[in-house]
Design an enzyme around this catalytic site. Structure first.
Site, PDB file in Angstrom:
ATOM      1  N   ASN A   1      59.452 -14.466-115.707  1.00  0.00           N
ATOM      2  CA  ASN A   1      58.852 -15.227-116.800  1.00  0.00           C
ATOM      3  C   ASN A   1      59.897 -16.047-117.547  1.00  0.00           C
ATOM      4  O   ASN A   1      60.976 -15.559-117.850  1.00  0.00           O
ATOM      5  CB  ASN A   1      58.194 -14.272-117.800  1.00  0.00           C
TER       6      ASN A   1
ATOM      7  N   GLU B   1      65.927 -12.843-110.262  1.00  0.00           N
ATOM      8  CA  GLU B   1      65.063 -13.339-111.348  1.00  0.00           C
ATOM      9  C   GLU B   1      65.725 -14.504-112.070  1.00  0.00           C
ATOM     10  O   GLU B   1      65.075 -15.477-112.437  1.00  0.00           O
ATOM     11  CB  GLU B   1      64.713 -12.219-112.337  1.00  0.00           C
TER      12      GLU B   1
ATOM     13  N   GLU C   1      59.940 -17.918-103.250  1.00  0.00           N
ATOM     14  CA  GLU C   1      60.461 -16.577-102.941  1.00  0.00           C
ATOM     15  C   GLU C   1      61.450 -16.586-101.779  1.00  0.00           C
ATOM     16  O   GLU C   1      62.502 -15.962-101.849  1.00  0.00           O
ATOM     17  CB  GLU C   1      59.317 -15.592-102.701  1.00  0.00           C
TER      18      GLU C   1
HETATM   19  C1  7MK Z   1      59.950  -9.046-105.546  1.00  0.00           C
HETATM   20  C2  7MK Z   1      57.135 -11.302-108.034  1.00  0.00           C
HETATM   21  C3  7MK Z   1      58.378 -11.865-108.675  1.00  0.00           C
HETATM   22  C4  7MK Z   1      57.880  -8.285-104.578  1.00  0.00           C
HETATM   23  C5  7MK Z   1      59.250  -8.459-104.502  1.00  0.00           C
HETATM   24  C6  7MK Z   1      59.296  -9.476-106.668  1.00  0.00           C
HETATM   25  C7  7MK Z   1      57.881  -9.298-106.745  1.00  0.00           C
HETATM   26  C8  7MK Z   1      57.206  -8.700-105.700  1.00  0.00           C
HETATM   27  C9  7MK Z   1      60.055 -10.159-107.786  1.00  0.00           C
HETATM   28  C10 7MK Z   1      57.126  -9.821-107.928  1.00  0.00           C
HETATM   29  C11 7MK Z   1      59.703 -11.633-107.954  1.00  0.00           C
HETATM   30  N1  7MK Z   1      58.174 -13.308-108.775  1.00  0.00           N
HETATM   31  O1  7MK Z   1      60.701 -12.275-108.677  1.00  0.00           O
HETATM   32  O2  7MK Z   1      59.674 -12.266-106.713  1.00  0.00           O
HETATM   33 ZN    ZN Z   2      61.026 -13.624-106.664  1.00  0.00          ZN
END
Ligand code: 7MK
Ligand code: ZN
Length: 861
Positions: free
Chosen positions: A263, A296, A318
């Site tokens: 966030n 993050e 991601e």
């Molecule tokens: C990592 C989403 C978030 C699965 C692996 C993460 C999540 C689920 C952390 C939650 C993230 N955006 O930063 O990718």
């Molecule tokens: Zn992530």
């Protein structure tokens, strides 16, 4: 099923009906009745006179259009549909929610008394009616009103106002100047201990850094703070990316479905991914925390400043951010160890996913429940796809691509194609064929044949790409294959070939390709797919001698490790194929293993990896039908043979090597190899009582846990006593107890299952906490094949029973732990029947969540 949940398709993407530039949110917090007021201007993109807003589990209490009550609307389970609207208007929606009753840990909920939110992917709709989709970008102004017993009222961006109100309440107002989609919204309210620091960016701005933890945990926050500062510095140095707000906050909460969430300006973390000190955290924990804090933080540019057009594009942020966090870890620590980690994750989890019923491309095309697509495929294979572009373009080409990507798309919601186009355009590279990686699924195979022509001094390498049967893309992919040629003395042969990049990478673009290397004066040993340059399965008929040669002489530590993994796999496969024979460790492999200790590598952590054999899941990928008993037995046999072979050198190393308990790379490496040593020594007749006792009473968690793990694995008679002592010492710290629960789940004896059932009553256990569930039952189903695949079906039943309970309580968590049941087709008929019966039972439970429905339906049909 009353109504089958509906799937959404990538091909049906439509741009949003309206634009929203700014939203004002007001929260009056209360556990049973939080009132949320949202006010925003909507502008129709195409003269629409109606609007459909997302909203789930909300009670609508007021609705105004341009300040006036408006009666033309309809409320469904998932939508608020408002009709007869002008093309531009202000909407004010009041809703009521009950955070205390929200056990899904999505939307606004209470975690041990603190309010917090999780909105990715589609949780904002549980907070208010809005366009809960990533391509509607707005600035947010958020006012939070709470009791004085919640001293911190936090949201995204900068604090712009605060004050006291009547009845002991107070408020804080926040403004986030950067446009963002709803999934990046966050709110936290509670009482915390606070660690404060600051970071000066390279352009000279001071950023305030704050980490909020449960009261009493302040001493466990410094490592996360150091990790954050390292991340900020690294992103400036390697990617030329600077932080953009004046404040960066991290809050650690105990109830969280995932690791953490990026966030804007207000990360929310699972406390397991923040808190660490030497007594409670292992060296592994320290490493994982650093990489998640980095992950993050890196999202601020790859995810937040440039975000996804729709959720099918999840890998845009991601895959890229995992690639970035892997590079961060590799630049700060050992590149080889990090690569080994990443490859193990691919082989243990992603290959299995790609071969099972949930197989999907890194850019999925059909989704029922988005939460089911936060997968190793989207994340880890996604990162491998980014890494292949990096391999093809080189670091400087890749960075030019990144630069163009931000020039073109800062502030936008874009697609994976947009990313690849930036890479292609910035470097003048044709990546059109490469884009197929975003649509294919199933792990491609590379079948390699070689031929040496002595007279012509030519070496020919023929590579054929073979696609998985279920792969919709049957045309050839663009694959970078890194190679190395070794001569008989182990020297590296220079490769001069017009099609070989940087002396090591060949590019496949056709189904079958042949590369001919000239001036090769003896038959070389071929190192293939070096550094795991593409997420493929290699099929090449290596002899033991060749693999041993690579294990001894390859240039990279990674390639040596890989050769050893292949050698272990060969041994296991031979035994599984013919169990009548005794397990004999090959002479050649034995010699290589012993030689590793004659001439130890500088990094002892690498040596620990060299002598670690592939796990059950990685090995089972090589079988159409998994031979459960034979494989478990082969693993035990191989480990005990290695233990006997290395007993002398391991004992010597164990007894002669000291470390000071520090976190230096050297001490971490010594602990890794000492723990590996103790693990093996426990499997021999060696008397390890004193070592187990000494390590188990160590004040260092890595050493302590190493002893317990060795004792439990070897079913040593000390095991129960050590486990009981650990419980007594640590039952006040739930994160530490997760390590204990996880060890309980790995017990090999039949009593394991009854033990797990009785641990449900342990004072530290709590089914509503995802960390506890994953530690105990997740570990059991993922890493204890002997007990999970028991022939009486008790393992399957244990998992299914728990999933039944979690279906309503926490659908996301239920859906995450079901994975090991889905691949029933890979097992023998009897097990298939038992697993399928559990899935069928689950499929008929009342109110089955969309999350579980999607997976069970795919597996059964
Ligand atoms: C990592 C989403 C978030 C699965 C692996 C993460 C999540 C689920 C952390 C939650 C993230 N955006 O930063 O990718
Ligand atoms: Zn992530």
């Amino acid at each position: 099923m009353t109504q089958k949940p509906q799937a959404k398709f990538l091909k049906d993407y439509q741009p949003p009906s309206h634009q929203v530039d700014h939203i004002d949110l007001n929260f009056d917090l209360s556990p049973k009745k939080t009132v949320v007021t949202a006010k925003y201007q909507l502008t129709a993109n195409d003269h629409q006179t109606s609007v459909e807003l997302d909203g789930v589990d909300l009670k609508l209490i007021s609705l105004k259009v341009n300040g006036q009550a408006h009666n033309e609307y309809e409320v469904t389970d998932t939508k608020l549909i408002i009709a007869n609207l002008p093309s531009k208007f202000e909407l004010e929606v009041g809703t009521e929610i009950a955070p205390e009753l929200n056990t899904s840990l999505e939307g606004l909920y209470l975690s041990d008394g603190a309010y917090c939110t999780q909105c990715e992917a589609e949780g904002f709709r549980k907070i208010t009616y809005f366009f809960d989709r990533p391509d509607v970008l707005a600035t947010y102004a958020v006012t939070v009103i709470g009791d004085s017993s919640f001293p911190y009222l936090l949201s995204n961006g900068n604090k712009v106002d605060e004050g006291t109100l009547e009845n002991g309440k107070h408020f804080v107002k926040w403004e986030d100047p950067f446009k963002k989609p709803s999934y990046l919204f966050a709110l936290v309210a509670g009482e915390f201990d606070l660690l404060v620091d600051s970071f000066k960016t390279k352009s000279g701005r001071d950023v305030k850094l704050q980490i909020f933890v449960d009261k009493g945990n302040l001493s466990k926050a410094p490592h996360a703070m150091e990790s954050l500062k390292k991340s900020m510095k690294w992103d400036e140095e390697r990617f030329d990316l600077e932080y953009d707000l004046d404040i960066y906050m991290i809050v650690a909460v105990d109830f969280f479905n995932m690791g953490a969430m990026e966030n804007k300006g207000l990360n929310v973390f699972n406390s397991a991914c923040v808190l660490a000190n030497q007594e409670t955290a292992t060296d592994r924990d320290y490493h994982v925390i650093e990489s998640i804090v980095g992950h993050e933080y890196f999202h601020n540019w790859t995810g937040n400043r440039v975000t996804c057009r729709d959720w099918f594009q999840l890998s845009l942020k991601e895959g890229l951010t995992v690639f970035r966090d892997q590079e961060f870890s590799s630049d700060l620590g050992s590149r080889a160890l990090n690569r080994i980690d990443a490859v193990n994750a691919m082989r243990t989890h992603q290959f299995a996913e790609d071969a099972g019923p949930m197989a999907h491309p890194i850019r999925p095309e059909k989704v029922i429940e988005m939460n089911n697509f936060y997968t190793v495929t989207v994340y880890n294979k996604g990162a491998e796809v980014i890494r292949m572009m990096h391999t093809l373009l080189g670091e400087s080409g890749f960075q030019q691509g990144m630069k163009l990507y931000f020039e073109r798309h800062d502030g936008q919601a874009v697609t994976c194609d947009d990313f690849v186009n930036s890479m292609a355009d910035a470097t003048g590279t044709d990546l059109s064929q490469f884009k197929l990686w975003y649509s294919q699924f199933g792990t491609p195979k590379l079948k390699v044949r070689t031929q040496y022509n002595e007279n012509q001094c030519q070496y020919q390498v023929e590579i054929e790409q073979v696609h998985a049967e279920q792969d919709p893309i049957q045309s050839p992919l663009h694959i970078p294959v890194a190679i190395e040629l070794l001569d008989g003395e182990g020297g590296k042969i220079d490769i001069e070939h017009p099609e070989v990049r940087q002396g090591r990478v060949i590019e496949l673009k056709e189904e079958i390709q042949t590369f001919t290397f000239s001036d090769i004066s003896e038959e070389p040993t071929l190192v293939l797919l070096e550094d795991f340059s593409a997420p493929c399965i290699l099929e090449y008929d290596y002899s033991t001698t060749q693999l041993c040669h690579i294990a001894m002489f390859a240039t990279s530590d990674y390639a040596r490790w890989e050769a050893l993994q292949q050698l272990y796999t060969q041994q296991i496969r031979e035994y599984v194929a013919d169990q009548k024979h005794e397990f004999v460790l090959s002479q050649e492999l034995s010699a290589v293993l012993l030689s590793l200790f004659d001439n130890k590598p500088k990094d002892l952590a690498i040596l620990a990896e060299y002598i670690t054999i592939p796990n059950f899941d990685t090995l089972s990928a090589g079988y159409a039908q998994v031979p459960v008993e034979a494989l478990c037995k082969a693993i035990d046999e191989l480990e005990s043979q290695i233990a006997q072979l290395l007993q002398g050198v391991l004992k010597a190393f164990y007894n002669e090597t000291q470390e000071s308990g520090s976190l230096s790379a050297t001490d971490v490496a010594v602990r890794a190899l000492k723990n590996r040593s103790l693990y093996y020594l426990s499997l021999t007749g060696e008397d390890v009582m004193a070592s187990l006792n000494a390590q188990a009473s160590s004040a260092n968690m890595t050493n302590k846990l190493g002893a317990l793990r060795s004792a439990v694995n070897a079913e040593h008679r000390l095991a129960d006593e050590l486990m009981d002592n650990f419980d007594k010492q640590w039952n006040h710290d739930l994160l530490v107890m997760d390590k204990w629960f996880a060890l309980q789940a790995t017990k090999k004896a039949d009593a394991c299952i009854d033990n797990i059932l009785s641990l449900y009553e342990h004072p530290c256990f709590d089914k509503s906490n995802p960390n506890r569930v994953r530690a105990l039952v997740g570990t059991f189903a993922r890493t204890n094949p002997k007990q999970f695949h028991r022939e009486d079906g008790a393992g399957y039943k244990l998992l299914a029973d728990l999933i039944c309970e979690l279906n309503q309580l926490n659908p996301q968590n239920a859906s995450r732990i079901i994975t090991p049941l889905l691949s029933f087709k890979r097992f023998d008929e009897k097990r298939q029947g038992l697993m399928k019966a559990q899935l069928e039972r689950l499929s008929s439970i009342e109110n089955l969540s969309d999350d579980l429905f999607e997976k069970i339906d795919k597996a059964l049909n």
